[in-house]
Design a protein around this motif. Structure first.
Motif, mmCIF file in Angstrom:
data_model
loop_
_atom_site.group_PDB
_atom_site.id
_atom_site.type_symbol
_atom_site.label_atom_id
_atom_site.label_comp_id
_atom_site.label_asym_id
_atom_site.label_seq_id
_atom_site.Cartn_x
_atom_site.Cartn_y
_atom_site.Cartn_z
ATOM 1 N N LYS A 20 9.563 23.008 17.078
ATOM 2 C CA LYS A 20 10.424 21.981 17.642
ATOM 3 C C LYS A 20 9.708 20.643 17.717
ATOM 4 N N ALA A 21 8.398 20.682 17.919
ATOM 5 C CA ALA A 21 7.605 19.456 17.994
ATOM 6 C C ALA A 21 6.979 19.196 16.628
ATOM 7 N N PRO A 22 7.223 18.033 16.032
ATOM 8 C CA PRO A 22 6.609 17.749 14.726
ATOM 9 C C PRO A 22 5.103 17.540 14.864
ATOM 10 N N LEU A 23 4.379 17.833 13.805
ATOM 11 C CA LEU A 23 2.943 17.591 13.786
ATOM 12 C C LEU A 23 2.694 16.097 13.693
ATOM 13 N N ASP A 24 1.663 15.625 14.388
ATOM 14 C CA ASP A 24 1.310 14.220 14.219
ATOM 15 C C ASP A 24 0.528 14.080 12.907
ATOM 16 N N THR A 25 0.193 12.881 12.542
ATOM 17 C CA THR A 25 -0.432 12.613 11.247
ATOM 18 C C THR A 25 -1.733 13.391 11.065
ATOM 19 N N ASP A 26 -2.596 13.395 12.069
ATOM 20 C CA ASP A 26 -3.870 14.106 11.961
ATOM 21 C C ASP A 26 -3.667 15.613 11.871
ATOM 22 N N GLU A 27 -2.770 16.139 12.697
ATOM 23 C CA GLU A 27 -2.494 17.581 12.663
ATOM 24 C C GLU A 27 -1.948 18.001 11.300
ATOM 25 N N GLU A 28 -1.047 17.208 10.777
ATOM 26 C CA GLU A 28 -0.452 17.525 9.478
ATOM 27 C C GLU A 28 -1.486 17.448 8.354
ATOM 28 N N ARG A 29 -2.308 16.425 8.371
ATOM 29 C CA ARG A 29 -3.313 16.247 7.330
ATOM 30 C C ARG A 29 -4.297 17.429 7.320
ATOM 31 N N VAL A 30 -4.768 17.834 8.496
ATOM 32 C CA VAL A 30 -5.725 18.942 8.583
ATOM 33 C C VAL A 30 -5.054 20.262 8.202
ATOM 34 N N THR A 31 -3.842 20.477 8.657
ATOM 35 C CA THR A 31 -3.123 21.713 8.338
ATOM 36 C C THR A 31 -2.845 21.816 6.845
ATOM 37 N N ARG A 32 -2.396 20.726 6.241
ATOM 38 C CA ARG A 32 -2.118 20.717 4.812
ATOM 39 C C ARG A 32 -3.397 20.980 4.007
ATOM 40 N N ALA A 33 -4.499 20.359 4.423
ATOM 41 C CA ALA A 33 -5.777 20.565 3.735
ATOM 42 C C ALA A 33 -6.252 22.005 3.883
ATOM 43 N N GLN A 34 -6.102 22.566 5.063
ATOM 44 C CA GLN A 34 -6.527 23.953 5.274
ATOM 45 C C GLN A 34 -5.747 24.896 4.362
ATOM 46 N N ARG A 86 -0.556 20.462 23.827
ATOM 47 C CA ARG A 86 -0.091 20.400 22.430
ATOM 48 C C ARG A 86 0.175 21.790 21.886
ATOM 49 N N ILE A 87 -0.695 22.730 22.185
ATOM 50 C CA ILE A 87 -0.481 24.124 21.771
ATOM 51 C C ILE A 87 0.811 24.641 22.379
ATOM 52 N N SER A 88 1.039 24.330 23.641
ATOM 53 C CA SER A 88 2.270 24.756 24.307
ATOM 54 C C SER A 88 3.496 24.174 23.610
ATOM 55 N N GLU A 89 3.446 22.900 23.256
ATOM 56 C CA GLU A 89 4.567 22.259 22.553
ATOM 57 C C GLU A 89 4.834 22.916 21.207
ATOM 58 N N LEU A 90 3.754 23.163 20.458
ATOM 59 C CA LEU A 90 3.901 23.694 19.104
ATOM 60 C C LEU A 90 4.243 25.177 19.085
ATOM 61 N N ALA A 91 3.633 25.950 19.975
ATOM 62 C CA ALA A 91 3.813 27.400 19.962
ATOM 63 C C ALA A 91 4.981 27.855 20.820
ATOM 64 N N GLY A 92 5.407 27.017 21.734
ATOM 65 C CA GLY A 92 6.525 27.394 22.587
ATOM 66 C C GLY A 92 6.112 28.273 23.753
ATOM 67 N N HIS A 93 4.813 28.356 24.051
ATOM 68 C CA HIS A 93 4.340 29.081 25.222
ATOM 69 C C HIS A 93 3.080 28.408 25.755
ATOM 70 N N THR A 94 2.762 28.721 27.002
ATOM 71 C CA THR A 94 1.617 28.113 27.661
ATOM 72 C C THR A 94 0.370 28.938 27.411
ATOM 73 N N LEU A 95 -0.699 28.280 27.025
ATOM 74 C CA LEU A 95 -1.979 28.939 26.821
ATOM 75 C C LEU A 95 -2.772 28.842 28.113
ATOM 76 N N ARG A 96 -3.118 30.000 28.678
ATOM 77 C CA ARG A 96 -3.882 30.035 29.925
ATOM 78 C C ARG A 96 -5.366 29.859 29.648
ATOM 79 N N THR A 97 -6.109 29.507 30.691
ATOM 80 C CA THR A 97 -7.543 29.274 30.526
ATOM 81 C C THR A 97 -8.298 30.525 30.105
ATOM 82 N N ASP A 98 -7.764 31.725 30.392
ATOM 83 C CA ASP A 98 -8.446 32.954 29.988
ATOM 84 C C ASP A 98 -8.104 33.353 28.545
ATOM 85 N N GLY A 99 -7.310 32.525 27.877
ATOM 86 C CA GLY A 99 -6.962 32.793 26.479
ATOM 87 C C GLY A 99 -5.642 33.524 26.302
#
Length: 102
Positions: A20-34, A86-99
Motif C-alpha cells: 500500500k505504501a510506495p517505495l521511496d527513491t532510495d528503497e526502490e533503487r536498492v531493491t531493484r539492484a538487489q 517504514r517496515i510496518s508501512e510496507l509489511a502491514g504489521h508492526t515489528l517488535r523490538t524482540d524481532g
C-alpha cells in the motif's frame, strides 16, 4: 555474441507496486539492484561464460552501482524507530523490538 544479442541492458523500469505504501527513491533503487544482482548471479552460476550476462553486470557496475551504494548508505543512516515505522508501512504489521511481529 550473436547478432540477436546486444550489450545494451534492459530499459529501467519501476518496481511493481506490491504494498500500500510506495517505495521511496532510495528503497526502490536498492531493491531493484538487489533483484538484478541476484538474477545475474544465478545466471552466472548456470552459464558462467554468457557474454550478455557479463555485459549486463559490467553495465550495472559502471553506470548504476555508485548511486545504489549511496542509496544504501542513506537507508543505513535512518534511525531505528524510522526503520520500524517504514517496515510496518510496507509489511502491514508492526515489528517488535524482540524481532517478532504483531
Amino acid at each position: 555474441m550473436t547478432p540477436t544479442e546486444h550489450a545494451t541492458p534492459p530499459k529501467e523500469t519501476r518496481m511493481p507496486r506490491t504494498t500500500k505504501a510506495p517505495l521511496d527513491t532510495d528503497e526502490e533503487r536498492v531493491t531493484r539492484a538487489q533483484r538484478l544482482l541476484l538474477r545475474l548471479g544465478a545466471e552466472l552460476v548456470v552459464q558462467p561464460f554468457n557474454t550478455r550476462t557479463h555485459d549486463e553486470l559490467a553495465h550495472f557496475l559502471r553506470e548504476e552501482a555508485a548511486q545504489v551504494l549511496t542509496s544504501l548508505e542513506t537507508l543505513r543512516q535512518r534511525p531505528e524507530p524510522q526503520l520500524r515505522r517504514r517496515i510496518s508501512e510496507l509489511a502491514g504489521h508492526t515489528l517488535r523490538t524482540d524481532g517478532s511481529a504483531a
